[in-house]
Enzyme design. Structure first.
Site, PDB file in Angstrom:
ATOM      1  N   ASP A 372       1.064  -1.097   0.126  1.00  0.00           N
ATOM      2  CA  ASP A 372      -0.004  -0.066  -0.052  1.00  0.00           C
ATOM      3  C   ASP A 372       1.003   1.254  -0.103  1.00  0.00           C
ATOM      4  OD1 ASP A 372      -2.577   0.958   0.235  1.00  0.00           O
ATOM      5  OD2 ASP A 372      -2.345   1.438   2.297  1.00  0.00           O
ATOM      6  N   ASN A 380      -2.309  12.825  -3.206  1.00  0.00           N
ATOM      7  CA  ASN A 380      -3.511  13.311  -4.141  1.00  0.00           C
ATOM      8  C   ASN A 380      -3.682  14.559  -3.584  1.00  0.00           C
ATOM      9  OD1 ASN A 380      -3.717  11.435  -6.111  1.00  0.00           O
ATOM     10  ND2 ASN A 380      -5.019  10.046  -4.949  1.00  0.00           N
ATOM     11  N   ASP A 389      -2.079   9.726 -10.463  1.00  0.00           N
ATOM     12  CA  ASP A 389      -2.389   8.505 -11.360  1.00  0.00           C
ATOM     13  C   ASP A 389      -0.841   8.073 -11.814  1.00  0.00           C
ATOM     14  OD1 ASP A 389      -5.167   8.444 -11.017  1.00  0.00           O
ATOM     15  OD2 ASP A 389      -5.482   9.406 -13.043  1.00  0.00           O
ATOM     16  N   GLU A 416      -4.833   2.653  -4.321  1.00  0.00           N
ATOM     17  CA  GLU A 416      -3.393   2.759  -4.175  1.00  0.00           C
ATOM     18  C   GLU A 416      -2.783   1.246  -3.417  1.00  0.00           C
ATOM     19  OE1 GLU A 416      -4.767   4.504  -0.003  1.00  0.00           O
ATOM     20  OE2 GLU A 416      -5.505   4.261  -2.196  1.00  0.00           O
TER      21      GLU A 416
END
Length: 502
Positions: A372, A380, A389, A416
């Protein structure tokens, strides 16, 4: 008169001054016009317009050259009314009269089907003169040609593309031999009918071949030939020296090739002109016969049908391949994460179940790695989703670079979170792979200013490994790897932890 319904065009045939026999190939009825009734009865009113085959058999037909009667089984009139195409002269032994018999299949404009019409035209006995030996030779030659064409047509049925040239060459050679030509050939036009090329050629011994030099001939080089073929589909020249002035270009080319007579028949695919087959005479001029034309047309039609069949099969095969590729692409897309290009959750679930079964069968270890991205929400929020992305794609590339063995799977598990399935791998192997991923991500040096773990993007990783049995469930392995991942996060992140459940 009979109650049988006559063909709607019958009044026209009934009014003709010469005898006509008509038979629909789908009906047993044979119609005879007024002139034909005289063949059966002096008083034409004594006989119906519809006669039976038995009545027809009462007519005594004789060979034109010998006047000997035909037997029942080789009677050309019976053959014609049975649907066979004949083209020969016979003598009708009836009241010292004589007739020439011609039979041909025709398609009437007003009819929805093919029909047979036999025309008996009166002639004087003295005008029917044939050399008996020559006639027999012609019959034998016709039978031999029909047999050969039957063999060739059988070869054309379902012919494969790589065998097509061989069969076309055989057909071209056959028509050249039977037409007693010096050269026989096939040309094909391009799609625009602006060029033609010699694709197949047969030459008699001692005759010069021209195939190699007759390629990509433009329309403007032989305009009269192109025009004639497109308008009439036949180019019949008995004497090249007598070609019209407008054919001066063609005459010059024929002289160059020493051609004195030439006969060509179009090859058509439906209404489209695609090429032609032809014969040449080199040493002498030749008045081409109806047999020559018939044979050339027949070979041309066979080749045209075969070319269409091969083209259809090629098109069908191409479509099938395109459909297979499209289907494979769709299947790939259904199993692929749209953003990163690695396996999606659906493929992950399928592969994990398959590998558990394989592990149980082969008694080999199976490892699962869950990872993770640390503080990805903060990443983000600060850098934006587009940059987020890009970071996901970079991590997916690192996973793909690490997994070199066949059977290893990298998947986007969700958001993620990513997962690795490592068949035939121990827990130590899984830890080594995990550390290599961390190293590659460190080298990628993706900035993460607001992380409390590192100023670069990092991942937390959990590993587990087992040898499955028939009772092992995928959920058990996922739970173990997820537990190790939770431990990695709890212990400070940017680290690798292993599960102690196995």
């Amino acid at each position: 008169m009979t109650d049988v319904e006559q063909p709607h065009f019958w009044p026209v045939l009934d009014a003709l001054p010469y005898p006509v026999l008509y038979k629909d190939i789908n009906s047993p009825n044979i119609f005879i016009n007024l002139a034909a009734k005289r063949l059966f009865s002096e008083n034409k009113t004594d006989i119906s317009s519809v006669v039976s085959l038995d009545t027809i058999k009462t007519l005594t037909l004789c060979y034109a050259n010998t006047h000997h009667p035909y037997g029942l089984f080789n009677n050309p009139l019976i053959q014609a009314l049975s649907g066979n195409e004949i083209e020969q002269h016979v003598y009708l032994a009836k009241q010292a009269s004589s007739y020439q018999l011609h039979s041909r299949l025709v398609e009437f404009p007003l009819s929805l089907h093919q029909s047979i019409v036999i025309s008996l035209q009166r002639a004087e006995l003295g005008h029917i003169e044939h050399d008996n030996a020559l006639y027999i030779d012609e019959v034998h030659e016709a039978l031999a040609f029909d047999k050969l064409i039957s063999l060739i047509s059988t070869g054309f049925i379902n012919v494969q593309e790589h065998q097509l040239d061989i069969h076309i060459n055989d057909a071209i050679a056959a028509v050249g031999e039977f037409c007693q030509a010096d050269r026989a050939y096939m040309f094909q036009f391009n799609d625009e009918l602006t060029e033609m090329s010699n694709t197949h050629e047969w030459v008699r011994q001692g005759v010069t071949a021209h195939k190699d030099e007759l390629q990509n001939i433009p329309q403007h080089a032989l305009p009269y030939f192109y025009k004639t073929m497109q308008e009439t589909f036949i180019f019949n020249v008995s004497d090249v020296s007598k070609l019209p002035a407008e054919a001066h270009a063609e005459q010059a080319e024929f002289v160059r090739e020493h051609i004195q007579s030439i006969l060509c028949c179009a090859i058509r695919a439906g209404d489209k002109l695609i090429g032609f087959v032809g014969c040449d005479m080199i040493g002498r001029t030749r008045n081409w016969t109806s047999n020559d034309l018939r044979r050339l047309k027949l070979v041309g039609e066979m080749i045209a049908n075969t070319l269409q069949s091969v083209a259809y099969r090629q098109s069908l095969h191409s479509m099938q391949q395109q459909l297979l590729l499209a289907n494979a692409d769709l299947q790939q897309q259904a199993m692929q994460d749209g953003l990163t290009g690695i396996a999606n959750r659906r493929r992950f679930d399928q592969c994990l179940q398959q590998e558990l079964q394989r592990s149980a069968r082969s008694n080999t270890p199976l490892s699962l790695v869950m990872l993770d991205i640390d503080r990805f929400k903060l990443y983000n929020d600060y850098y934006g989703h587009q940059t987020g992305d890009d970071a996901l794609k970079t991590l997916a590339n690192c996973l793909s670079e690490v997994l070199k063995r066949q059977g290893d799977i990298a998947a986007r598990y969700g958001g993620e979170e990513f997962a690795l399935i490592l068949p035939d791998s121990s827990l130590e192997d899984a830890m080594n792979v995990s550390k290599k991923i961390q190293q590659l991500l460190q080298e990628a040096a993706i900035e993460h200013k607001h992380s409390d773990v590192s100023k670069l993007l990092t991942v937390s990783i959990g590993c587990c490994s087992l040898i499955a049995d028939k009772n092992t469930k995928a959920s058990q392995l996922i739970k173990a790897a997820d537990t190790a991942l939770y431990a990695a996060k709890s212990n400070g992140r940017n680290r690798v932890e292993v599960s102690g459940e196995w």
